[in-house]
Structure formats: C-alpha cells, structure tokens
Design a protein around this motif. Sequence first.
Motif, mmCIF file in Angstrom:
data_model
loop_
_atom_site.group_PDB
_atom_site.id
_atom_site.type_symbol
_atom_site.label_atom_id
_atom_site.label_comp_id
_atom_site.label_asym_id
_atom_site.label_seq_id
_atom_site.Cartn_x
_atom_site.Cartn_y
_atom_site.Cartn_z
ATOM 1 N N PHE A 183 0.834 -1.205 0.000
ATOM 2 C CA PHE A 183 0.000 0.000 0.000
ATOM 3 C C PHE A 183 0.874 1.263 0.000
ATOM 4 N N CYS A 184 1.606 1.440 -1.086
ATOM 5 C CA CYS A 184 2.545 2.555 -1.194
ATOM 6 C C CYS A 184 1.998 3.654 -2.108
ATOM 7 N N GLY A 185 2.493 4.858 -1.893
ATOM 8 C CA GLY A 185 2.106 5.988 -2.724
ATOM 9 C C GLY A 185 2.887 7.224 -2.346
ATOM 10 N N ASN A 186 3.305 8.024 -3.331
ATOM 11 C CA ASN A 186 4.059 9.254 -3.097
ATOM 12 C C ASN A 186 5.346 8.996 -2.313
ATOM 13 N N GLY A 187 5.998 7.865 -2.598
ATOM 14 C CA GLY A 187 7.290 7.578 -1.986
ATOM 15 C C GLY A 187 7.223 7.016 -0.583
ATOM 16 N N ALA A 188 6.022 6.721 -0.077
ATOM 17 C CA ALA A 188 5.883 6.166 1.273
ATOM 18 C C ALA A 188 4.934 4.981 1.228
ATOM 19 N N CYS A 189 5.099 4.075 2.197
ATOM 20 C CA CYS A 189 4.257 2.879 2.264
ATOM 21 C C CYS A 189 3.476 2.859 3.568
ATOM 22 N N LEU A 190 2.223 2.480 3.448
ATOM 23 C CA LEU A 190 1.312 2.507 4.578
ATOM 24 C C LEU A 190 1.556 1.368 5.552
ATOM 25 N N ALA A 191 1.908 0.183 5.041
ATOM 26 C CA ALA A 191 1.993 -0.996 5.903
ATOM 27 C C ALA A 191 3.038 -1.955 5.358
ATOM 28 N N ARG A 192 3.313 -2.980 6.132
ATOM 29 C CA ARG A 192 4.179 -4.055 5.693
ATOM 30 C C ARG A 192 3.546 -5.382 6.103
ATOM 31 N N VAL A 193 4.018 -6.438 5.490
ATOM 32 C CA VAL A 193 3.474 -7.768 5.743
ATOM 33 C C VAL A 193 4.301 -8.438 6.822
ATOM 34 N N ASP A 194 3.641 -8.984 7.836
ATOM 35 C CA ASP A 194 4.370 -9.606 8.940
ATOM 36 C C ASP A 194 4.417 -11.125 8.843
ATOM 37 N N SER A 195 3.825 -11.712 7.807
ATOM 38 C CA SER A 195 3.863 -13.162 7.642
ATOM 39 C C SER A 195 3.678 -13.480 6.172
ATOM 40 N N GLU A 196 3.736 -14.768 5.824
ATOM 41 C CA GLU A 196 3.600 -15.169 4.429
ATOM 42 C C GLU A 196 2.145 -15.303 3.992
ATOM 43 N N GLY A 197 1.203 -15.211 4.927
ATOM 44 C CA GLY A 197 -0.196 -15.408 4.585
ATOM 45 C C GLY A 197 -1.091 -14.301 5.090
ATOM 46 N N PHE A 198 -2.056 -13.959 4.274
ATOM 47 C CA PHE A 198 -3.075 -12.969 4.632
ATOM 48 C C PHE A 198 -4.399 -13.722 4.623
ATOM 49 N N TRP A 199 -4.974 -13.982 5.792
ATOM 50 C CA TRP A 199 -6.144 -14.849 5.894
ATOM 51 C C TRP A 199 -7.383 -14.046 6.244
ATOM 52 N N GLN A 200 -8.481 -14.401 5.569
ATOM 53 C CA GLN A 200 -9.799 -13.865 5.899
ATOM 54 C C GLN A 200 -10.797 -15.016 5.969
ATOM 55 N N TYR A 201 -11.810 -14.841 6.818
ATOM 56 C CA TYR A 201 -12.797 -15.896 7.038
ATOM 57 C C TYR A 201 -14.191 -15.284 6.942
ATOM 58 N N GLU A 202 -15.116 -16.057 6.360
ATOM 59 C CA GLU A 202 -16.471 -15.531 6.233
ATOM 60 C C GLU A 202 -17.509 -16.645 6.270
ATOM 61 N N VAL A 203 -18.731 -16.260 6.599
ATOM 62 C CA VAL A 203 -19.890 -17.144 6.476
ATOM 63 C C VAL A 203 -20.836 -16.496 5.480
ATOM 64 N N ASN A 204 -21.431 -17.310 4.605
ATOM 65 C CA ASN A 204 -22.268 -16.801 3.523
ATOM 66 C C ASN A 204 -23.604 -17.530 3.478
#
Length: 211
Positions: A183-204
């Motif tokens: 999430f970078c823009g104008n030479g700066a980045c908003l965040a960094r990743v702290d692991s190899e996975g980005f997990w989300q969970y949902e019920v539908n």
Amino acid sequence: MSRRIDRGRAAFAVFGCTCCAPLAVGAEPQHQAELTPMIGYRSGGSFEDPVDGSALDLDEGASQALIVNLDHDANTQWEIVYGRQDSQLNLVRAFQGRTQVDVNVHQFSVGGIYVWRDAYAGVIPFVGASIGATRLSPEGLDPATRPLLSFTAGYKFFLADNIGARIEARAYGTALETDSAIFCGNGACLARVDSEGFWQYEVNAGITLRF
C-alpha cells in the motif's frame, strides 16, 4: 371395416408415441449449472505498521459473492467464485493526513467441490477448494494482486428442482512476501506484511438457481 379402423388407430397410436417420445425426453430438464448470489460476513486480515510494528487490522463486515457451479459428475462440480468486501484499515498513526484508509478486497478463484447428493433428503453437504487471485485496492494508494487459495464447506437445500438455498463457511488465504512493504504511494508505504499469509474468514448465505 372395423378391423381396418382398429389397425388404423393402432398405427396412429404407435406413430404418436414415436413422435412424442423425444419431446417427453426433451421436456425433462437436464440440470448442468448453478448460479448463487450470496451475502456474508467477513473477518480477518492484518498487517504491521512499518514504524513501530503495531497491528493494522482490516475492519470486519459485510461481504458479497457470486458463485457458478458446473456439474462434472454425480458427486463433483467445478466452481467459479468472485467475492468482494469493502473494508477499512485503521491506522495507529496518521499517514498522509489520514488515520483510516478504505480498502476494497476482491477475490477470484476457480476450483471444485465434492457433494454428497444422497446424504439426506433435500440436504446436500459439500466441501471444496479453489485457486485464484486476491486484489487489495486501498484508496489513493498502489493496489496489490497476489495468489489466492480458498477452502469452503457447507450445505445446499433444494425445495424444488431448480431453486434452493446455500450456506457455507469460507477461508481465503492470500500469499504475501514476508517483511515486504504494501500500500505505497508518493514515496511512502502505509503498511508491511508480517507473515507469508493474509487470511480472511467468512460465512455466507444465498439463493441457488439451477439450470
């Protein structure tokens, strides 16, 4: 004369049955596909603040999905899934004058499910998996598109041949590079990743139309 009439009636009946047989077979619906619009509730998704390592979490909330199933055999179906969530990333410190950033999360995947059609009358359990891509689009910053692995399990309920309901639980695992900026823009980045996975969970839950 009566014998000729009877023979004529018999011939007409045979001719009629022969002509109508294909129509009767054709009238039987050959179900091969399902379309299911769904609404759900999704949680999960965390990053790190690049300065002090504080957790940056996506807000949990409503999600939407559209699922297409194509029959493969009696117990398996191909599955195409598009899912999305409009979320927000809450910041621990201001970034370019903002303390909160809108993030649109999109997932597209292709895979399959295994269904137990004869398990219970009108109730069809299923499990499945798919692969695809996740696109994370923060407002005003560079988007990121990464590989996706998805798992699902749930039930289908058919009250008629061509309409039913579907409920499921689903997990989305997105592959990200550890310790990389995002999430970078104008030479700066908003965040960094702290692991190899980005997990989300949902019920539908949704309504299934079968064709």
